[in-house]
Design a protein around this motif. Structure first.
Motif, short mmCIF file in Angstrom:
data_model
loop_
_atom_site.label_atom_id
_atom_site.label_comp_id
_atom_site.label_asym_id
_atom_site.label_seq_id
_atom_site.Cartn_x
_atom_site.Cartn_y
_atom_site.Cartn_z
N PHE A 1 136.54 31.04 11.36
CA PHE A 1 137.11 31.65 12.56
C PHE A 1 137.45 33.11 12.26
N VAL A 2 136.99 34.01 13.12
CA VAL A 2 137.30 35.43 12.97
C VAL A 2 138.17 35.84 14.15
N TYR A 3 139.38 36.26 13.85
CA TYR A 3 140.33 36.70 14.87
C TYR A 3 140.37 38.22 14.89
N LYS A 4 140.22 38.80 16.06
CA LYS A 4 140.26 40.25 16.24
C LYS A 4 141.47 40.60 17.09
N VAL B 1 139.54 35.10 19.30
CA VAL B 1 138.87 34.39 18.22
C VAL B 1 137.41 34.10 18.54
N GLN B 2 136.58 34.14 17.49
CA GLN B 2 135.19 33.72 17.59
C GLN B 2 134.92 32.78 16.42
N LYS C 1 124.17 28.37 10.23
CA LYS C 1 123.39 29.54 9.88
C LYS C 1 123.86 30.80 10.61
N ASP C 2 124.98 30.69 11.35
CA ASP C 2 125.50 31.85 12.07
C ASP C 2 125.80 33.00 11.11
N ARG C 3 125.37 34.21 11.49
CA ARG C 3 125.82 35.41 10.79
C ARG C 3 127.24 35.70 11.25
N ASN D 1 126.12 41.11 6.37
CA ASN D 1 125.03 40.18 6.63
C ASN D 1 125.17 38.94 5.75
N ILE D 2 126.16 38.12 6.06
CA ILE D 2 126.33 36.84 5.38
C ILE D 2 126.53 35.76 6.43
N THR D 3 126.10 34.55 6.10
CA THR D 3 126.21 33.42 7.02
C THR D 3 127.29 32.46 6.54
N VAL D 4 127.67 31.56 7.44
CA VAL D 4 128.64 30.52 7.07
C VAL D 4 128.07 29.67 5.94
N GLU D 5 126.79 29.33 6.02
CA GLU D 5 126.18 28.51 4.97
C GLU D 5 126.28 29.18 3.60
#
Length: 205
Positions: A161-164, A172-173, A178-180, A190-194
């Motif tokens: 979770f990324v909170y801005k 939150v997003q 495989k999401d970047r 450029n990193i993914t959750v995986e």
């Protein structure tokens, strides 16, 4: 977490008296030792290096560290000392007090918490404290999918979770698979959750 104090301490007293044999936080006026398994630490190290490389590549004014204590305040005015798993702070801010110890009272740019069994601290308490302080970006890395389905959905899956911070409130997003991961601080990251999850099992320098 293990509590090791008998009297309620202020933030300043916490900085003066906490031991130097590990990572500690100030919670409810007590010094609490924060212990993490190796997988948890592997993820933190991976993100430190990922952020640091990106900061150097783009010549950004950031210091990335995993040992920065920040002063937060709860809704009822209680001081706490938090030590995020990863912290990103303005180098200009950090170096204005370069001769002092590694605690800051100003809002840092980005804080990351890697979840463990006390996951509610990250999702509820720290979320509120970091928002109040004004930390611009906050990541919760739930690599074990350990939080409740209220947060993770059903079926549960590892999620970041990324909170801005927008007008004093977090938006939150959520990212999975495989999401970047989209970071407001490191817009070209450029990193993914995986990739982050994989780092929990093996860490390479």
């Amino acid at each position: 977490m293990t509590s090791i104090t008998l009297k309620k301490l202020t933030f300043e007293e916490f900085l003066e008296h906490h031991p130097n044999d590990g990572i500690y936080e100030l919670v409810n006026g007590e010094i609490v030792k924060v212990e993490a398994i190796r997988a948890h630490k592997n993820i933190a190290r991976y993100l430190v290096k990922s952020f640091d490389r990106e900061s150097e590549r783009l010549e950004l004014d950031y210091i990335v560290d995993k040992d920065i204590v920040i002063r937060t305040v709860t809704a009822n005015g209680e001081e706490r000392g938090r030590n995020p798993d990863v912290s990103v702070v303005s180098a200009s801010l950090w170096n204005t007090n370069a001769t002092t110890y590694g605690a800051v009272i100003e809002p840092i740019q980005l804080a990351v918490e890697v979840t463990s069994t006390n996951w509610e601290d990250d999702y509820i308490d720290k979320l509120d404290e970091y928002q109040r302080l004004g930390i611009k970006e906050y990541w919760i890395v739930d690599y074990l999918a350990i939080a409740s389905r209220t947060y993770l959905g059903n079926p549960k899956s590892p999620t970041i979770f990324v909170y801005k911070l927008v007008d004093g409130q977090y938006q939150v997003q959520a990212f999975t698979g495989k999401d970047r991961i989209i970071s407001p601080t490191f817009t070209e990251l450029n990193i993914t959750v995986e990739q982050v999850i994989a780092a929990s099992q093996i860490y390479k320098l």
